[in-house]
Each structure stands twice: as structure tokens, then as C-alpha cells.
Design a protein around this motif. Structure first.
Motif, PDB file in Angstrom:
ATOM      1  N   LEU A   6       0.661  -1.192   0.015  1.00 49.73           N
ATOM      2  CA  LEU A   6      -0.202   0.050   0.022  1.00 49.73           C
ATOM      3  C   LEU A   6       1.102   1.225  -0.055  1.00 49.73           C
ATOM      4  N   GLN A   8       1.047   5.593  -0.340  1.00 47.35           N
ATOM      5  CA  GLN A   8       0.539   6.848  -0.048  1.00 47.35           C
ATOM      6  C   GLN A   8       0.764   7.871  -0.972  1.00 47.35           C
ATOM      7  N   ARG A  42      -4.831   4.133  -8.411  1.00 44.96           N
ATOM      8  CA  ARG A  42      -5.380   4.982  -6.892  1.00 44.96           C
ATOM      9  C   ARG A  42      -6.486   4.472  -6.756  1.00 44.96           C
ATOM     10  N   SER A  56      -9.032   7.912  -3.322  1.00 46.48           N
ATOM     11  CA  SER A  56      -8.495   7.857  -1.977  1.00 46.48           C
ATOM     12  C   SER A  56      -7.091   8.224  -2.015  1.00 46.48           C
ATOM     13  N   ARG A  58      -4.771   5.788  -1.524  1.00 42.71           N
ATOM     14  CA  ARG A  58      -4.090   4.490  -1.602  1.00 42.71           C
ATOM     15  C   ARG A  58      -3.877   4.082  -3.054  1.00 42.71           C
TER      16      ARG A  58
END
Length: 286
Positions: A6, A8, A42, A56, A58
Motif C-alpha cells: 500500500l 500513500q 489509485r 483515496s 491509496r
């Protein structure tokens, strides 16, 4: 446990517009997301076709690419290119010719198209697919038709020509001849409406084993995309998530001399300008 990671990304959340949207498997779960390079996406939060969607922070790896949407309906238009009408010996229709493919036909990019046990005359049809949403469309005038489009993707309207055309199997059975398992590969992504101002100005090619079989433009449609939405919505509600397969140009297999049928070991790809390439191998029904 499957290995996945994951990431960011900084920055504010934003609504979906002018992007390529994929549906994919990652870590054993199915997601929609914005394609960020072909190998990752994403994640989009919530229902893809809700009135408001957000990205998001992620970013997940794409472990398997899926058809970009599970359609509420698969609505198909027959004989919608002038040169295809000529090659098939058909008259120019006065109204859009509608048939429907069953939901079992949905197929993913890169998954095999299965040659069924009950047909050996399987044909390709590269097509532009219109995705309706997020509002239902009913009695929509032409000038507002594109307001009801969420985006565009690529379809291969695979067809069993013996069931569709030959009298020995009933002839004229469009829905049955088009509704064998896996007969609607879809993808690789949905390109949102804002990226394609004119869906009737796109180059389209179908390539079989490296040979170009169809090479034309969506400008040859008899009924363009706004006309199709206006016509279909006059008699039925086009629900969010419905897709419209807008017809195929000339160059299909049955119209060639000799005819060209898909067979196990083949690879068929459909390319549409501004959308991408939908590719599938051909195998046998299990």
C-alpha cells in the motif's frame, strides 16, 4: 497471504474526471481505481457510478486486470456501419437495430475467449462501448445525450455465426449466437467522457494474430452515439452501468473469402484511439 503493498500519495481528494478507470484484483479484493501507469491504480472510494466519487490516497498494485465494469445491461446495435452493411448484404436500417447479450458473456482483458462445443464459426467484432451513468437516461434528446455518458471502453462482440445466420440452427438468433460464455471481452479501461469530446471521430482496428482485419473510424456509424442514446432511451430506461456496444465496421470474418473463424491458439486485439488495446487469446470451452 498474497504479497501486496500500500502506498500513500499526497494531495487532496478529487472527483473523477478526465481519467482512465480500471477494475482490478489486488490482495484478493476487487477495486476500481485510476490507472497510474499500467501496473498500479489509485483506489476509488465508494460506488463508481454514484453521483459523487472520490479518489483515496491509496495506490495498489494491479495483480489482475478485470473488465472495467460489471454492466447492468449489455445493449448491442447491429448493422451500424455503412461499409459493414454493404459487406454483409444488409440494407441501411431506418432505426437502430437492438439486440442484447446476456451477462454471462462478460470477459476480462487477457482472459481466453472460449470456443464453444456447439459452434465452430466464431467471429470477432471490434466495437466502441458507451458506459451510461451516473444518472438513468429516459426520453433524452439528442442535444443532451452525451450528458448521460460516464465514459467509453472497448468491446469485442464475439459471435457464433452459425446460430446467428444459418437456417439449420434457427437462423436469426442474434441473442443466442452472441450470448455464449465469455463472448463479451471488455476493457482495458473506461476513459471518462471529458477525455473524448467526439466519440464519432475515433480510429478503430481489430488485429488477429498480428494481421489487421478491421481498420476504420467511428465516423462511419449510421447512427452516431447521441442518436443511439436518444433512440434507445425513447423506449427503455438506460440504467447507470448499462453499456451500449455501438456496432462494428467492415472486415469481419464471415464476410471474407474464405471466411475467417477464431480458433484455439489465436490472439485477437481491438484498438481504439484514445482508449487503448483490448487483447484476448482464444481457447476451448472447458
Amino acid at each position: 497471504m498474497a504479497a501486496w503493498r500500500l502506498c500513500q500519495l499526497p494531495g487532496p481528494r478529487r472527483n473523477l474526471n478526465e481519467m482512465r478507470i480500471v477494475r482490478f484484483l489486488s490482495g484478493g479484493k476487487v477495486y476500481h481505481g485510476q490507472d497510474v501507469g499500467g501496473r498500479s491504480a489509485r483506489v476509488i472510494e465508494g460506488d463508481l457510478l454514484a453521483p459523487q466519487q472520490d479518489l483515496s490516497d491509496r495506490v495498489l498494485p494491479i495483480e489482475k486486470l478485470l473488465a472495467p465494469i460489471v454492466p447492468t445491461d449489455i445493449l448491442c446495435i447491429g448493422i451500424n456501419y455503412r461499409e459493414h452493411a454493404a459487406e454483409s448484404g444488409s440494407a441501411i436500417p431506418q432505426n437502430p437495430v437492438l439486440f442484447i447479450k446476456a451477462s454471462n458473456t462478460l470477459n476480462n482483458p487477457l482472459d481466453p475467449i472460449p470456443i464453444p462445443r456447439r459452434s465452430d464459426k466464431i467471429d470477432y467484432e471490434g466495437e466502441l462501448a458507451v458506459v451510461i451513468g451516473p444518472r438513468p437516461a429516459k426520453h433524452v434528446p439528442r442535444e443532451r445525450a452525451l450528458d448521460y455518458v460516464f465514459g467509453y471502453t472497448i468491446a469485442n462482440d464475439v459471435s457464433a455465426r452459425d446460430w446467428q445466420r444459418e437456417k439449420s440452427l434457427g437462423g436469426g438468433q442474434y441473442a443466442r449466437g452472441k450470448s455464449f460464455d465469455g463472448f463479451c471481452p471488455l476493457g482495458p479501461a473506461i476513459v471518462t467522457r471529458d477525455q473524448i469530446p467526439n466519440p464519432n471521430a475515433l480510429k478503430l482496428r481489430t488485429i488477429l494474430n498480428g494481421q489487421v482485419m478491421q481498420d476504420h473510424t467511428t465516423a462511419d456509424m449510421i447512427f452516431d452515439v447521441p442518436a443511439l442514446i436518444e433512440s434507445l432511451s425513447s423506449t427503455m430506461t438506460l440504467r447507470p452501468g448499462a453499456i451500449i456496444l455501438t456496432g462494428t465496421p467492415q472486415g469481419v470474418g464471415f464476410a471474407r473469402t474464405p471466411p475467417v473463424w477464431l480458433k484455439p491458439g489465436d490472439t485477437v486485439a481491438v484498438e481504439i484511439e484514445s482508449i487503448g488495446r483490448l487483447e484476448n487469446p482464444v481457447g476451448r470451452e472447458s
